[in-house]
Design a protein around this motif. Structure first.
Motif, short mmCIF file in Angstrom:
data_model
loop_
_atom_site.label_atom_id
_atom_site.label_comp_id
_atom_site.label_asym_id
_atom_site.label_seq_id
_atom_site.Cartn_x
_atom_site.Cartn_y
_atom_site.Cartn_z
N UNK A 141 -21.72 31.94 29.64
CA UNK A 141 -22.12 33.34 29.64
C UNK A 141 -23.62 33.52 29.71
N UNK A 142 -24.06 34.64 30.29
CA UNK A 142 -25.50 34.92 30.42
C UNK A 142 -26.07 35.57 29.16
N UNK A 143 -25.96 34.89 28.03
CA UNK A 143 -26.45 35.46 26.77
C UNK A 143 -27.92 35.13 26.57
N UNK A 144 -28.51 35.74 25.52
CA UNK A 144 -29.93 35.54 25.23
C UNK A 144 -30.20 34.18 24.60
N UNK A 145 -31.46 33.90 24.28
CA UNK A 145 -31.84 32.58 23.76
C UNK A 145 -31.32 32.29 22.36
N UNK A 146 -30.82 33.30 21.65
CA UNK A 146 -30.34 33.06 20.29
C UNK A 146 -28.82 32.79 20.25
N UNK A 151 -16.73 30.04 28.03
CA UNK A 151 -15.30 30.35 28.02
C UNK A 151 -14.55 29.16 28.60
N UNK A 152 -13.42 28.85 27.97
CA UNK A 152 -12.61 27.71 28.41
C UNK A 152 -11.16 28.17 28.55
N UNK A 489 -10.46 31.41 26.31
CA UNK A 489 -11.06 31.46 24.97
C UNK A 489 -12.58 31.55 25.13
N UNK A 490 -13.18 32.57 24.50
CA UNK A 490 -14.63 32.73 24.53
C UNK A 490 -15.23 32.18 23.25
N UNK A 491 -16.25 31.37 23.40
CA UNK A 491 -16.92 30.73 22.26
C UNK A 491 -18.39 31.12 22.29
#
Length: 506
Positions: A141-146, A151-152, A489-491
């Protein structure tokens, strides 16, 4: 297949499968009850099968659950799971003649079809999904640095498969191969009319090193073993190919149990449309004939409604009749036979009843309509053609599942499209035209999951298979089928930034 399929007379197997395969063991029904195995080509009993019920399903589901929770198959490295499935494919190829003969004596299919179509396609399906195992990727996912998010695909768990009698091995493989490729365990309930190849395949899986409990096969009737499987609270999904009434019941069973996933392929009344501008009517006529008479008409995608433009109607129907007269029922074990036996006496009687009803409704019988080879004791029916059929009639609206063609004339493309879509089903469709504009317009507007242009049954394992409307939902074949047997599943892992650690300035 690497080997060349023979045209020699077949040799009957030295033994027939006669037990459930549960948890790696061949076992009788807990009740001791049995069902007869009948050869449709002769009408003779050739063996017995366990008449499974809820107690047998309980044993099989428990075995599948134990194996799934152990992680031995689910958590196996994809490359190793692939290797075992390819070993199984090699064993199936080596046993191709045995499987072809089993399928023929169990289902009435011509040996030329089981040798050259059913077994090779099943083998290709198995290899396709084996090769896909180590090519399935998740997502980042394109999340921030924190945060780090991915997803699998997680296997669902225990899959229950209820398999039809018309393509016993191939339909089983469409479900088994992608389901176990994704790491699931399975309980397969084949049709009580054609269970032999599913049982033999489960034996072969054990020989190939597939861990016991990954693939379990329980035979029995739909009302006993099938219902128990669909109602079981430890089954995570039911995948089914068959009739609409049974599909509806399976959805009720899902609601009444654990809301298990349900995937349904429920047949069709497929329009086969021929326009006057198609330049090779002989080719189209041959396709129209085989589109309904192949496999004794027992095909969910059979082109049972032939829509012919009125300006060529008489000429084209004559061409179809010319082809149809060359297709004669024969002994399924004879390599020269092109049309085998209907699956059972009950199915034959049902088709004959629909033929009689069509005559009462005023359809013009142009060919066939009668039982054939009755002296053999087998369940044979002559290829049957009805002309000038009303699209509102029972023959044009209800799935016959036999070698019975309904010809419906039309005048304009607009009328053809309206007739084609005027059905509760939406599985397959096809058209023959010399106009690229008509081809594209119909491909977009036909309400069917499969559209074939200038060919019939023209796609393969790489393309998804399934329907619109009351033909069901969910897709077999292609890579899409793999994801039917898995959840996403999103992790998300929260991580401190370098600035919060004092490494970089805030």
């Amino acid at each position: 297949m690497n080997q060349t399929m023979t045209s020699a007379p077949p040799t009957l197997p030295s033994r027939l499968p006669a037990h459930h395969v549960i948890g790696g063991a061949s076992v009788a029904a807990a009740s001791g009850a049995t069902l007869d195995t009948v050869n449709p080509g002769t009408g003779q009993v050739i063996g017995t099968l366990p008449a499974g019920d809820a107690s047998d399903i309980d044993r099989a589901v428990a075995a599948a659950r134990r194996r799934f929770e152990s992680g031995q198959w689910r958590d196996m490295k994809p490359a190793q799971r692939k290797k075992l499935m390819l070993t199984l494919a090699d064993k199936l190829e080596a046993a191709a003649e045995e499987f072809a003969v089993l399928e023929t004596i169990d289902s009435g299919k011509p040996i030329s079809d089981t040798r050259n179509v059913d077994v090779p396609l099943a083998l290709g399906t198995l290899r396709f999904y084996a090769e896909a195992i180590d090519k399935i990727h998740g997502e980042v996912g394109p999340t921030g640095p924190d945060k780090f998010s991915y997803a699998v695909h997680d296997p669902l768990g225990v899959i229950g498969a209820i398999v039809p009698w018309n393509f016993p091995l191939l339909m089983a493989m469409w479900k088994i191969a992608p389901a176990i490729a994704m790491g699931n365990s399975m309980v397969v309930k084949p049709s009580e009319l054609s269970s032999l190849t599913a049982l033999r395949f489960a034996e072969l899986a054990l020989e190939a090193g597939i861990p016991d409990g990954v693939l379990n096969v329980v035979t029995g009737t739909g009302q006993d073993a099938g219902a128990a499987l669909a109602l079981h609270r430890d089954v995570d999904m039911i995948t089914f190919t068959g009739s609409g009434p049974v599909g509806r019941q399976l959805m009720r069973y899902s609601a009444d149990s654990n809301l298990k996933r349900v995937s349904l392929e429920l047949g069709g009344k497929s329009p086969h449309i021929v326009f006057a501008d198609y330049p090779d009517l002989d080719r189209a006529a041959a396709a129209a004939a085989w589109g309904i008479f192949y496999n004794q008409g027992q095909v969910c995608t059979a082109g049972s409604r032939l829509l012919v433009q009125r300006s060529i109607h008489a000429e084209f129907v004559d061409k179809v009749l010319t082809v149809a007269r060359t297709i004669r029922p024969g002994d399924p074990l004879d390599p020269a036979t092109q049309l085998g036996a209907v699956i059972s006496e009950k199915q034959l009687e049902g088709v004959l009843t629909r033929i009689a009803r069509a005559q009462q409704e005023g359809a013009a019988l142009r060919l066939g309509g009668s039982r054939a080879r009755a002296e053999t004791g087998g369940f044979y029916l002559d290829p049957t053609v009805f002309d000038t059929v009303s699209n509102a009639s029972s023959l044009a609206q209800e799935e016959v599942f036999g070698p019975v063609l309904a010809v419906v004339p039309f005048d304009t493309p607009e009328e053809a499209l309206a007739l084609a879509n005027d059905t509760e089903y939406g599985l397959a469709s096809g058209l023959w035209t010399g106009s690229i504009d008509i081809a594209h317009a119909f491909a977009r507007r036909l309400r069917a999951g499969l559209v074939w242009v200038n060919g019939w049954d023209a796609c393969d394992i790489t393309m998804p298979f399934g329907g619109f409307k009351q033909s069901g939902f969910g897709r077999d074949r292609s890579l899409h089928a793999l994801f039917k047997y898995a959840d996403m599943k999103s992790v998300t892992i929260s991580t401190p930034t370098l600035s919060s650690l004092g490494v970089l300035p805030a």
